[in-house]
Design an enzyme around this catalytic site. Structure first.
Site, mmCIF file in Angstrom:
data_model
loop_
_atom_site.group_PDB
_atom_site.id
_atom_site.type_symbol
_atom_site.label_atom_id
_atom_site.label_comp_id
_atom_site.label_asym_id
_atom_site.label_seq_id
_atom_site.Cartn_x
_atom_site.Cartn_y
_atom_site.Cartn_z
ATOM 1 N N LYS B 61 0.859 -1.196 0.000
ATOM 2 C CA LYS B 61 0.000 0.000 0.000
ATOM 3 C C LYS B 61 0.888 1.237 0.000
ATOM 4 O O LYS B 61 1.943 1.256 0.660
ATOM 5 C CB LYS B 61 -0.885 -0.038 1.248
ATOM 6 C CG LYS B 61 -1.921 1.065 1.341
ATOM 7 C CD LYS B 61 -2.746 0.913 2.624
ATOM 8 C CE LYS B 61 -3.854 1.938 2.737
ATOM 9 N NZ LYS B 61 -4.667 1.750 3.956
ATOM 10 N N SER B 136 -9.567 1.726 3.147
ATOM 11 C CA SER B 136 -8.724 2.486 2.238
ATOM 12 C C SER B 136 -7.709 1.627 1.476
ATOM 13 O O SER B 136 -7.135 2.081 0.501
ATOM 14 C CB SER B 136 -7.983 3.563 3.012
ATOM 15 O OG SER B 136 -7.097 2.959 3.936
ATOM 16 N N SER B 160 -9.603 -0.500 7.421
ATOM 17 C CA SER B 160 -9.054 -0.347 6.074
ATOM 18 C C SER B 160 -8.389 -1.588 5.484
ATOM 19 O O SER B 160 -8.029 -1.586 4.307
ATOM 20 C CB SER B 160 -8.066 0.817 6.039
ATOM 21 O OG SER B 160 -8.766 2.030 5.958
#
Ligand SMILES: [Zn+2]
Lengths: 463, 468
Positions: B61, B136, B160
């Site tokens: 990420k 996210s 997330s």
């Protein structure tokens, strides 16, 4: 009405750790700009603080010296404001749970000053504003930032408003400075910025215990300057009250480069720092064992030594010796105590010799013989006391004709060479004694012991 | 040719061990897959052409700092920023020989539940490109589900990892707070942020967790794991007590299809030998969300203060320092970070601190105690991960509160610092449903064991139907 000043201090000292407070960048005063930085002290995304254990120990040691309580649990907070010298947008500092609280510090005059707290934080970077006026960011063309200082461990000591005169404030600062230097936790040098302080001043009618509006004095570059600044501020406040006015809460920024410049005034804005317990750090829980071990490491402190020396000297002399870092030498130098103390605080102080370089016994001999040596020779000898292998003997032998047997023929020679002056003297012009002394000195190249010469002359002239 | 859609990380390890494929070949195969499918999915912000490492490639990420590789956190304010250091988890992956495939898309600064808040455009769900992958960590989830990475790391502050895993039919672990280093993770809310794996199987998640977990001297909030990470083997749940918290399973807004899939999984727990009972978490569910939306924005407003244009990232503004700050931050931050900075700044203001942040911290203790009580009765708690399956792009962008509710079930255990594992438990209207398993602190091994047994029994096919 008689007015009494009420003075409190906030002192910042840089701790003498090898590395910074929350990263392992080396601390080196005067290093090339931005050469002592890393992602942590430059606040790169994702970096985290790791506290410096040595800085925590030093603060606890200081806490003991200030007779503080070392708390069981202390918390770092984030204090927010935007400024280029603050890389993270917040300073990590201790807020409502400082490491050391409720201490007291005894002064030489017997008074005690309450220590509200001593807490640990990190220093900001250094800004240099280019162009514009007044070295301020407003109006500057550009600002350069040196992050070497960012993250330097800093202890803030806050006193109760217990000081009652500018002189007392000055003496407090001197004694505190000597204390932190001797603890080995700071250089505490104002020129290097490793000791800074702010002063809060208010006044009140004598005998009252109210606390009136105070003003804050900032940026003073020496203890003497501070004492003068406080003095002036007290007078100003008295003037205001006596003409029926009210003192306003404000900050007086002095110009460290120009002591005679009037301070710039600014209203104290109620800044909102949005304190937040630092979530990147766990609460600081100093082990009781560590706290006690550090208590045991505490040396005999300057305050205690002043009290001890004041028994044989007067307080001022004792305080002077200790706060100038000369009392340990004083204790080693043999001789009449007050004489030794006076020489150390006056003639010897002027030489700037490092006390650590001195052979105390030799210095003692020199001081003992001081009345028998011409002033110039004595000064010369004092200046040499720091040199390796210094021997007082050499100066005593070279410098002085001490023996009566050596001087007697010279005195007789001078008298024989000036018969008319001898007659005048014996006729009542006793002022001529100086003339004879001068002649003897001339003969000896200034090396004769003046006291002895005087005695010999008086004796011979009487006859 | 490697079928990157089907290949698990464990299978890829097998290929490497048997010399049937090298790390470099696998890396190439995933880059090829990215070339083929990422135009549609937009899971990646950056790909790495030549990466070192002989192991199974990985996607990270874009909040995870990678030395020399652009790390933007999905924000314009970090456009072009290349870290000069590796985050601890990136270093762990390097040390384990995992070649970096690339950096995945996310909601800006990890603030969001759909990956639509990225300054670089949304990511799409491999199961249905008209729908969001969750967020996210939506880029990491879409990459793994879409066969563009065998496994990936995400970060979880308020769901997330768990929520996008649920919406993309994957396994996602949000580890116990303090077990994975945050050093080098672009911070959102420091007391909640935690990095964890997004994988196709529970065993893959355990493998990856083993690589990244442990105390890090650079992160003072990390601790040593009380026991080593075990790869789950057992296929039953004998001797386990599984609790079904009523409020987490009956919350308003849970879709019927989601409830049904979770109910079937609860039945399976019984069949696998677990003792199942009902429990209750009234305050955690009622206050978890409001509490989160005080604490997370407060910490975010502080963490985002450093983006001022002074030391890195773009700088705007021609006037004085104040104007530079304002313009840089106005142009650099998107709407969601601005919204949270404002909320957080307000909550931390003098006079409001006690009422907001201080109060929220107290409530957090209440939530922790409530979970602790439930976990005394039960070994593992079970609920849906997300109240809904993947929703269409744009469905919630105009209504931040509706978007926030997507994490209403994932947030409460996070507030208590507890680990949570989301595994797929079936489909609803052709889209994956996630099952949330919650255990006490440091109970990852137990969660892996439970998840693994259920995974075997459910037999979920993680390859999106339309790509099979
Ligand atoms: Zn540093």
């Amino acid at each position: 009405m008689k007015w009494a000043p009420v003075i409190g201090l906030e002192i910042h000292i840089h701790l003498k750790t090898k590395t910074k407070m929350f990263c392992r960048c080396e601390l080196e005063y005067g290093a090339e700009e931005n050469s002592r930085t890393c992602p942590v002290c430059l606040a790169h995304p994702g970096t985290l603080p790791v506290p410096n254990a040595r800085a925590i120990e030093m603060t606890i040691l200081l806490g003991h010296a200030l007779q503080c309580e070392v708390v069981e649990r202390s918390v770092f907070h984030r204090k927010h404001y935007f400024y280029p010298d603050l890389p993270k947008g917040y300073q990590i500092s201790q807020y409502d749970q400082p490491l050391c609280v409720n201490g007291r510090f005894a002064l030489a005059d017997g008074s005690e000053v309450g220590i509200t707290r001593a807490h640990l934080e990190e220093d900001a970077a250094k800004n240099v504003h280019m162009g514009g006026s007044g070295g301020r960011i407003a109006g500057a063309d550009r600002t350069l930032v040196d992050y070497n200082r960012a993250g330097t461990p800093l202890v803030e000591i806050v006193t109760e408003p217990d000081l009652r005169s500018s002189e007392q404030a000055k003496r407090f600062l001197q004694l505190l400075r000597q204390t932190v230097v001797e603890l080995g936790i700071s250089d505490a040098e104002m020129e290097k910025g490793s000791l800074r302080f702010d002063v809060n001043v208010s006044i009140r009618p004598e005998g009252s215990d109210e606390l009136r509006t105070r003003t804050e004095l900032k940026n003073m570059n020496s203890f003497n300057f501070a004492a003068k600044g406080i003095e002036r501020e007290i007078k100003r406040q008295i003037g205001i009250y006596e003409s029926g006015g009210e003192v306003e809460q404000e900050t007086l920024h002095f110009d460290p480069g120009n002591e005679s410049a009037p301070p710039l005034r600014s209203k104290e804005e109620a800044q909102d720092y949005r304190y937040l317990p630092e979530p990147d750090l766990v609460p600081l829980v100093p082990g009781r064992e560590l706290v006690e071990r550090l208590r045991g490491e505490l040396p005999e402190l300057p305050g205690a030594r002043i009290a001890r020396l004041a028994d044989e000297l007067d307080t001022d002399l004792a305080e002077g010796l200790v706060t100038s870092g000369r009392d340990r030498l004083f204790e080693q130098v043999p001789g009449e105590r007050r004489a030794v103390a006076n020489v150390l605080m006056n003639q010897w102080a002027a030489t700037g010799v490092d006390p650590a370089a001195v052979d105390a016994d030799e210095l003692g001999k020199l001081i003992e013989a001081r009345d028998r040596i011409p002033r110039a020779a004595f000064t010369e000898a004092l200046e040499a006391t720091g040199e390796p292998g210094f021997e007082a003997e050499r100066y005593l032998a070279d410098g002085q004709i001490e023996a009566t047997a050596d001087l007697e023929p010279l005195v007789e020679h001078v008298l024989a060479a000036n018969p008319s002056q001898v007659d005048d003297y014996r006729g009542g012009k006793e002022g001529l004694l100086g003339f004879f002394v001068g002649q003897v000195m001339k003969e000896t190249g200034g090396r004769a012991n003046p006291k002895l010469v005087n005695e010999l002359l008086r004796e011979k002239l009487k006859a | 040719m490697t079928d990157t859609l089907r290949l698990t990380a464990e299978e890829a390890m097998g290929l490497i061990e048997r010399s049937e494929a090298s790390g470099a070949e696998l890396h190439r195969a995933y880059l090829d897959a990215i070339g083929e499918r990422d135009g549609e999915l937009h899971a990646y912000l950056t790909t790495v052409e030549a990466a070192e490492g002989a192991g199974v490639p990985i996607a990270l990420k874009d909040v995870i700092s990678t030395k020399g590789v652009e790390t933007t956190a999905g924000s314009k304010i970090l456009a072009g920023y290349k870290p000069v250091f590796d985050s601890t988890v990136a270093a762990c992956c390097k040390e384990a020989g995992l070649p970096l495939i690339g950096k995945t898309n996310l909601d800006e600064f990890a603030m969001g539940s759909s990956t639509e808040n990225s300054a670089y455009g949304p990511t799409r769900n491999p199961w249905d490109p008209e729908r969001v992958p969750g967020g996210s960590s939506g880029g990491s989830a879409a990459a793994v589900a879409g066969g563009l990475a065998p496994w990936a790391l995400g970060s979880d502050t308020g769901g997330s990892i768990k929520q996008p895993a649920a919406l993309c039919g994957l396994v996602g672990l949000r580890p116990t707070y303090g077990t994975v280093s945050r050093y080098g993770i672009v911070a959102f809310a420091s007391s909640l942020d935690q990095v964890g794996p997004l994988t196709k199987t529970v065993r893959d998640a355990a493998f990856l967790y083993r690589i990244i977990a442990g105390r890090d001297p650079l992160d003072s909030t990390t601790v040593d794991l009380p026991e080593p990470v075990e790869l789950p083997e057992t296929e039953d749940l004998k001797g386990l007590r599984i609790g079904v918290p009523r409020e987490l399973n009956e919350a308003e807004g849970i879709e019927p299809g989601v409830s049904e899939a979770v109910q079937r999984a609860i039945e399976l727990c019984r069949e696998l030998g677990a003792e199942v009972g009902e429990t209750t978490l009234p305050r955690s569910v009622e206050f978890g969300m409001p509490c989160y939306y005080l604490i997370a924005p407060s910490e975010a407003s502080s963490n985002l203060a450093r983006y001022d244009g002074v030391r890195y990232g773009p700088r705007s503004g021609k006037g004085d320092i104040r104007e530079m700050y304002m313009q840089t931050r106005d142009e650099g931050f998107g709407d969601e970070p601005k919204r949270r900075i404002m909320l957080g700044t307000y909550a931390l203001s003098a006079g409001y601190y006690d009422a907001f942040y201080g109060q929220a911290q107290k409530v957090r203790t209440v939530i922790r105690d409530e979970f602790a009580a439930a976990l005394e009765q039960f070994d593992v708690l079970i609920s849906p991960t997300s109240p809904t399956v993947a929703f269409p792009l744009g469905a919630k962008t105009e209504n931040p509160l509706a978007m926030y509710l997507s994490d209403v079930l994932a947030i409460p255990p996070n507030m208590a610092g507890l680990p949570g594992l989301s595994i797929p438990c079936g489909l609803s209207e052709g889209l994956p449903v996630g099952l949330q398993l919650i255990g006490p602190q440091f109970s990852e091994n137990l969660l892996f064991r439970t998840g693994h047994a259920l995974e075997r029994a459910i037999g979920f096919d993680f390859v999106p139907e339309r790509l099979r």
